[in-house]
Design a protein around this motif. Structure first.
Motif, short mmCIF file in Angstrom:
data_model
loop_
_atom_site.label_atom_id
_atom_site.label_comp_id
_atom_site.label_asym_id
_atom_site.label_seq_id
_atom_site.Cartn_x
_atom_site.Cartn_y
_atom_site.Cartn_z
N SER A 195 39.91 36.61 48.33
CA SER A 195 38.90 35.65 47.85
C SER A 195 38.77 35.73 46.34
O SER A 195 38.61 34.69 45.67
CB SER A 195 37.55 35.91 48.53
N ALA A 196 38.85 36.93 45.77
CA ALA A 196 38.76 37.07 44.32
C ALA A 196 39.99 36.47 43.64
O ALA A 196 39.88 35.82 42.59
CB ALA A 196 38.61 38.54 43.95
N VAL A 197 41.16 36.68 44.24
CA VAL A 197 42.38 36.10 43.69
C VAL A 197 42.30 34.58 43.72
O VAL A 197 42.62 33.89 42.74
CB VAL A 197 43.62 36.60 44.47
N GLU A 198 41.87 34.03 44.84
CA GLU A 198 41.78 32.58 44.97
C GLU A 198 40.78 31.99 43.98
O GLU A 198 40.99 30.90 43.44
CB GLU A 198 41.43 32.21 46.41
N SER A 253 49.14 41.23 43.38
CA SER A 253 48.10 41.56 44.37
C SER A 253 48.69 41.59 45.78
O SER A 253 48.32 42.44 46.60
CB SER A 253 46.97 40.52 44.31
N TRP A 254 49.61 40.69 46.05
CA TRP A 254 50.31 40.68 47.35
C TRP A 254 51.22 41.89 47.47
O TRP A 254 51.21 42.60 48.48
CB TRP A 254 51.09 39.38 47.47
N ARG A 255 52.01 42.13 46.45
CA ARG A 255 52.95 43.26 46.47
C ARG A 255 52.21 44.58 46.69
O ARG A 255 52.70 45.48 47.39
CB ARG A 255 53.70 43.31 45.13
N ASP A 256 51.00 44.69 46.12
CA ASP A 256 50.24 45.94 46.21
C ASP A 256 49.29 45.97 47.40
O ASP A 256 48.48 46.90 47.52
CB ASP A 256 49.46 46.16 44.92
#
Length: 239
Positions: free
Chosen positions: A98-101, A124-127
């Motif tokens: 939600s924060a990324v979006e 963020s996805w990779r981690d």
């Protein structure tokens, strides 16, 4: 204070701006944001002291500054915001989907999308802060900019310069979802995603091309095929 920092950055960007370049870029990547016309090297020269000044500040403070930069609706300030977040692994670790979006809200051009995906959403996805399901949801979006985001998020998985070590399965899973998408910005992102995978898992890319064949856009077949054969997407231009 964060608003004051954002305003100071915008002032510096305006001082470094080339209005003619700004007019050119309005056609190169149309956007509802204000484009000043600041070259990327100059943008990063403005980012560098800002990042140094925030080095000892909390992740929350850095995020507040990034949000204030995004609120300016200045295209180059958005780049500064995304790269500022990307330089702080501790900020990335504190994000969730939600924060990324929320940070990506308002992206309406390929330049902003790519910066966001490479520096924020992809890492963020990779981690593990964004899930495979989140990225699939972006790939299924009616908004082509979120579909492009999903594809460009695979680049940090595979490019060593972005911290990637190679992840064929997750990359191909996203590419499968958008293999027949014909939106020009999605087609170009699909080509990039596959080309970024070539140096680490060329066989996986070859199998993808063989599996989809003529269903893929001609640009994807041409650029990715060139990358497999020659190491570049455009042998004539060496690009």
């Amino acid at each position: 204070m964060t608003v004051d920092l954002a305003r100071a950055v915008v002032r510096q960007l305006k001082e470094a701006a080339d209005p003619e370049r700004g007019r050119h870029n309005e056609g190169y990547h149309p956007t509802a944001m204000r484009i000043l016309g600041v070259p990327v090297p100059k943008t990063r020269k403005i980012l560098a002291p800002l990042a140094r000044g925030l080095r000892g500040e909390s992740p929350e403070k850095v995020l507040d500054v990034a949000r204030s930069l995004l609120d300016t609706r200045v295209h180059e300030a958005r780049q500064v915001a995304f790269e500022l977040v990307g330089r702080r692994p501790d900020v990335i670790r504190g994000l969730d989907a939600s924060a990324v979006e929320a940070l990506g809200e308002g992206n309406d051009n390929w330049g902003s999308v790519d910066c966001f995906a490479v520096y924020v959403a992809g890492p963020s996805w990779r981690d593990g802060k964004v899930t495979d399901g989140d990225v699939r949801r972006w790939a299924d979006s009616d908004d082509p900019w979120w579909r492009r985001t999903a594809l460009v998020c695979t680049v940090p998985l595979n490019m060593s310069s972005r911290g990637g070590t190679g992840d064929g399965p997750r990359t191909v899973a996203v590419c499968e979802l958008l293999a027949v998408d014909r939106h020009p910005m999605v087609v170009k992102a699909l080509s990039w995603a596959l080309r970024a995978l070539v140096p680490v898992e060329a066989g996986v890319v070859e199998a993808f091309l063989a599996r989809h064949g003529e269903d893929l856009a001609p640009l994807v077949r041409r650029e990715v095929g060139n990358k497999l054969r020659t190491g570049v997407k455009n042998p004539r231009g060496r690009g």
